[in-house]
Design a protein around this motif. Structure first.
Motif, PDB file in Angstrom:
ATOM      1  N   MET B 199     -32.912   5.158 -11.178  1.00 20.07           N
ATOM      2  CA  MET B 199     -32.057   5.006 -10.002  1.00 20.07           C
ATOM      3  C   MET B 199     -31.898   3.550  -9.559  1.00 20.07           C
ATOM      4  SD  MET B 199     -32.965   8.139  -7.585  1.00 20.07           S
ATOM      5  CE  MET B 199     -32.468   9.775  -8.052  1.00 20.07           C
ATOM      6  N   VAL B 202     -29.033   2.939  -7.089  1.00 22.62           N
ATOM      7  CA  VAL B 202     -29.245   3.351  -5.704  1.00 22.62           C
ATOM      8  C   VAL B 202     -30.181   2.378  -4.999  1.00 22.62           C
ATOM      9  CG1 VAL B 202     -30.292   5.117  -4.230  1.00 22.62           C
ATOM     10  CG2 VAL B 202     -28.798   5.801  -6.101  1.00 22.62           C
ATOM     11  N   GLN B 203     -31.256   2.003  -5.689  1.00 12.54           N
ATOM     12  CA  GLN B 203     -32.200   1.058  -5.075  1.00 12.54           C
ATOM     13  C   GLN B 203     -31.503  -0.259  -4.747  1.00 12.54           C
ATOM     14  OE1 GLN B 203     -36.348   0.929  -6.548  1.00 12.54           O
ATOM     15  NE2 GLN B 203     -35.531   1.965  -8.326  1.00 12.54           N
ATOM     16  N   GLN B 206     -29.051   0.132  -1.756  1.00 13.00           N
ATOM     17  CA  GLN B 206     -29.751   0.221  -0.472  1.00 13.00           C
ATOM     18  C   GLN B 206     -30.096  -1.177   0.043  1.00 13.00           C
ATOM     19  OE1 GLN B 206     -33.039   2.816  -1.466  1.00 13.00           O
ATOM     20  NE2 GLN B 206     -31.988   4.565  -0.598  1.00 13.00           N
TER      21      GLN B 206
END
Lengths: 212, 343
Positions: B199, B202-203, B206
Motif C-alpha cells: 500500500m 496510500v501511505q 496520506q
C-alpha cells in the motif's frame, strides 16, 4: 468521568478472527454476527476498575489483512497492551502468530503486555487448534493466554481486564515509567501535575459511544 | 434514482439502511431543492448525449464541467465508462472478463474473498445473505468481479476495500463486466498503487494530504501533532475506499463522477475541504479522542449530505492544487515512507 490511568490497547491478528467483535462485546456487551469489515483502524473505549482505581482503556481495533501491515505498524507506538487474536477454527491464523509477534515486538515498547487470545471457543465442533497448543505458544513466548468467545461473551471481560491487571502490576513494580507516554499509559486528569490541558476526560464515559 | 425517492424511507435509493441518527429533515430540505438541479442537469446531458448516435462521450472542457456538476443517474454508467477509458479497455479486450472469472483456481484468494462477502454492506438490501430473490443477488456478482480482478491483477490480488468499491459500483452500474473494467481502470490508470501488497500509494498520499493541510492550515497540523493524531489513523479508509462507506452515498457518487474523469487528485480536495470545514472544532479539541470524533462526525453532517454544495466546495475551498505540486509532494513523501520502513 475521571480516571486514575489511561491505557492504550491495540488488537491485532489475521483478518476474520473476530477482533472487532471482541471489542464490541467488551464495550457494548453485544454480538453483531454481520458487520462491515475494518479498514485501517477503529476506536473503542471503556472504563474498568482495578484495585479500587478507575482505569480508562482506549482500544485500537486494526485491519488484519496482510497488505495493511505497513500501515498498522504505525499504530503500535504508545500501546501498553496488545490482544493478539487467532481463530481456533482456522489453523492458518494460528500459524501466522509468529509473524504478528515479531511485528508487535519490533514496533512497540518492550514492556507492552501481550495477551494471546484463541477466539470462537463456542465453535467447539469446528475446532482446528487445541487449547494446549495455544497454551504452549503463550508459554514459549511469555504471553498471557485465554480462549474467548465474542459470541457468548465467554472470557471477554477477563481478557481485557487481566491484561490491564498485568499492566497495573508493572506500574506498581516500577517497570513502567508512567511519565513516558511512549509506554501507552497516561495519568488521569485529576492526578496529572504536568500537563492537565492535554488529557481531558470529556468524551469518555463508561460505555463506548462508538469512539474513545 | 433520486427523483422517485421517498425522502422518509429507512432505506436510501441505493438500498442502504439509513443510520438511526439520520437527519431526515435536513435531507428532505436539501432534496426538495436538489430535484430541480437534477432535472436541469438531466436535460443538459440529454442534449449532449442525444447528438451522438453511438453514445460516445469525448473528453473536453465542457464535459469536464458537466461532470463536476453531476452526471444524472441514468447516464452514470455510460459516462463513467467513456470518460475513464474503461469502455476503451473493454472493447479492446473482448471476452477477457469471462476468461478471467473462470480462470481463477487460487484457493487462498477465493477463501479471503468469500470471507468478505458477509462483511460487505451487510445492511444493504442487495447484499443481505438471507434474501434469496434475484433482486438481492449482488453477492454472487461481487464474488465474480473480485475474483476476475485478482486473476487479472496478480500483483494486487484482493485488497480489502476493493469489496466496498465493487459493491457500490454493482448497485449503480448493474453490469458485472462493466464494473470489472471500471475497477481495473481505477487500479491501473486512475489511482497510484493504492492496492499493492504494501500500500505504498496510500501511505504516500496520506502524507501528501498532511503536507497540503499543513500548507493551508498549520494550526490544525500543530493540534494534530500535539494530541498524537496521525493521518494514517483518520484517512486510511478515505483513500482505500475512495470515501465509499465513509461519506453519504449520493455524495460518494458525485465524487466518483469527478474521479472517473480527473483521477485521484480529487481525493485530496475532499480531505482538505473536510478539514477546513471543521477547522474551528478541531482547534477547540483538547484530546486525542475528541479529534478522532470530529473526523468521524465530519463525514456525516449537513455539509456533506448536501452533495451539490459539497462538490462545489471541494473545487473552491482548497484553492489551487497544481499537478506539478502534487507530483513533487508525492515524490518527497514516498521517499519519506520508504525511508521510515527501513528505519
Amino acid at each position: 468521568m475521571s480516571y486514575a490511568y489511561l491505557f492504550k490497547y491495540i488488537i491485532i491478528g489475521d483478518t476474520g478472527v473476530g477482533k472487532s467483535c471482541l471489542l464490541l462485546q467488551f464495550t457494548d456487551k453485544r454480538f453483531q454476527p454481520v458487520h462491515d469489515l475494518t479498514i485501517g483502524v477503529e476506536f473503542g473505549a471503556r472504563m474498568i476498575t482495578i484495585d479500587g482505581k478507575q482505569i480508562k482503556l482506549q482500544i485500537w481495533d486494526t485491519a488484519g489483512q496482510e497488505s495493511f501491515r505497513s500501515i498498522t505498524r504505525s499504530y503500535y507506538r504508545g500501546a501498553a497492551g496488545a490482544l493478539l487474536v487467532y481463530d481456533i477454527t482456522r489453523r492458518d491464523t494460528f500459524n501466522h502468530l509468529t509473524t504478528w509477534l515479531e511485528d508487535a515486538r519490533q514496533h512497540s515498547s518492550s514492556n507492552m503486555v501481550i495477551m494471546l487470545i484463541g477466539n470462537k471457543s463456542d465453535l467447539e465442533a469446528r475446532r482446528d487448534v487445541k487449547k494446549e497448543e495455544g497454551e504452549a505458544f503463550a508459554r514459549e513466548h511469555g504471553l498471557i493466554f485465554m480462549e474467548t468467545s465474542a459470541k457468548t461473551a465467554a472470557n471477554v471481560e477477563e481478557a481485557f481486564i487481566n491484561t490491564a491487571k498485568e499492566i497495573y502490576q508493572k506500574i506498581q513494580d516500577g517497570v513502567f515509567d508512567i511519565n513516558n507516554e511512549a509506554n501507552g499509559i497516561k495519568i488521569g486528569p485529576q492526578h496529572s501535575l504536568t500537563n492537565p490541558g492535554m488529557s481531558s476526560s470529556s468524551g469518555g464515559g463508561n460505555q463506548s459511544s462508538g469512539c474513545c | 434514482m433520486a427523483d422517485i425517492e421517498d425522502f422518509r424511507s429507512s432505506v436510501d435509493p441505493y438500498g442502504f439502511k439509513r443510520t438511526e441518527n439520520f437527519d431526515y429533515d435536513c435531507y428532505e430540505q436539501f432534496m426538495s431543492k436538489y430535484l430541480s438541479v437534477l432535472a436541469r442537469r438531466r436535460s443538459k446531458w440529454e442534449r449532449i448525449l442525444g447528438m451522438k448516435a453511438n453514445g460516445h462521450v469525448v473528453r473536453s472542457n465542457k464535459i469536464k464541467r458537466y461532470v463536476r456538476k453531476g452526471i444524472p443517474s441514468v447516464f452514470r454508467a455510460q459516462v463513467w465508462m467513456e470518460v475513464s477509458g474503461a469502455e476503451y479497455h473493454r472493447r479492446s479486450n473482448p471476452g477477457l472478463y469471462e476468461a478471467m472469472r473462470i480462470a481463477c483456481h487460487d484457493k487462498d484468494l477465493i477463501e479471503v474473498i468469500v470471507t468478505d462477502l458477509d462483511r460487505t454492506f451487510p445492511d444493504n438490501i442487495y447484499f443481505q445473505a438471507e434474501t434469496s430473490s434475484e433482486k438481492y443477488a449482488k453477492r454472487q456478482s461481487l464474488f465474480n468481479v473480485l475474483i476476475a480482478l485478482g486473476q487479472k491483477n496478480q500483483k494486487v490480488g484482493y485488497c480489502q476495500g476493493l469489496n466496498f468499491i465493487a459493491g457500490l459500483l454493482l448497485i449503480v452500474v448493474k453490469d458485472e463486466e462493466k464494473v470489472f473494467w471500471l475497477m481495473d481502470t481505477l487500479i491501473n490508470d486512475l489511482l497510484p498503487d493504492y492496492y499493492s501488497r504494501d500500500m505504498l500509494g496510500v501511505q504516500t498520499d496520506q502524507e501528501v494530504l498532511g503536507e497540503l493541510v499543513k500548507e493551508r492550515m498549520p494550526d490544525v497540523t500543530r493540534m494534530l501533532d500535539a494530541v498524537g493524531v496521525a493521518w494514517a489513523l483518520v484517512s486510511t479508509k478515505w483513500f482505500i475506499c475512495l470515501y465509499c462507506d465513509v461519506l453519504p452515498t449520493e455524495t460518494v457518487l458525485r465524487l466518483w463522477d469527478c474521479i472517473f474523469y480527473e483521477g485521484s487528485k480529487v481525493l485530496f480536495r475532499v480531505g482538505i475541504t473536510l478539514v477546513k470545514h471543521n477547522r474551528a472544532k478541531i482547534l477547540n479539541c483538547r484530546s486525542f479522542p475528541e479529534v478522532v470524533n470530529i473526523f468521524k462526525e465530519s463525514t456525516n453532517d449537513k455539509f456533506v449530505i448536501n452533495c451539490h454544495q459539497f462538490i462545489q466546495a471541494i473545487f473552491s475551498e482548497p484553492g489551487s492544487l497544481s499537478r506539478s505540486h502534487i507530483d513533487e509532494l508525492r515524490e518527497q513523501c514516498q521517499q519519506r515512507v520508504v525511508d521510515n520502513k527501513h528505519h
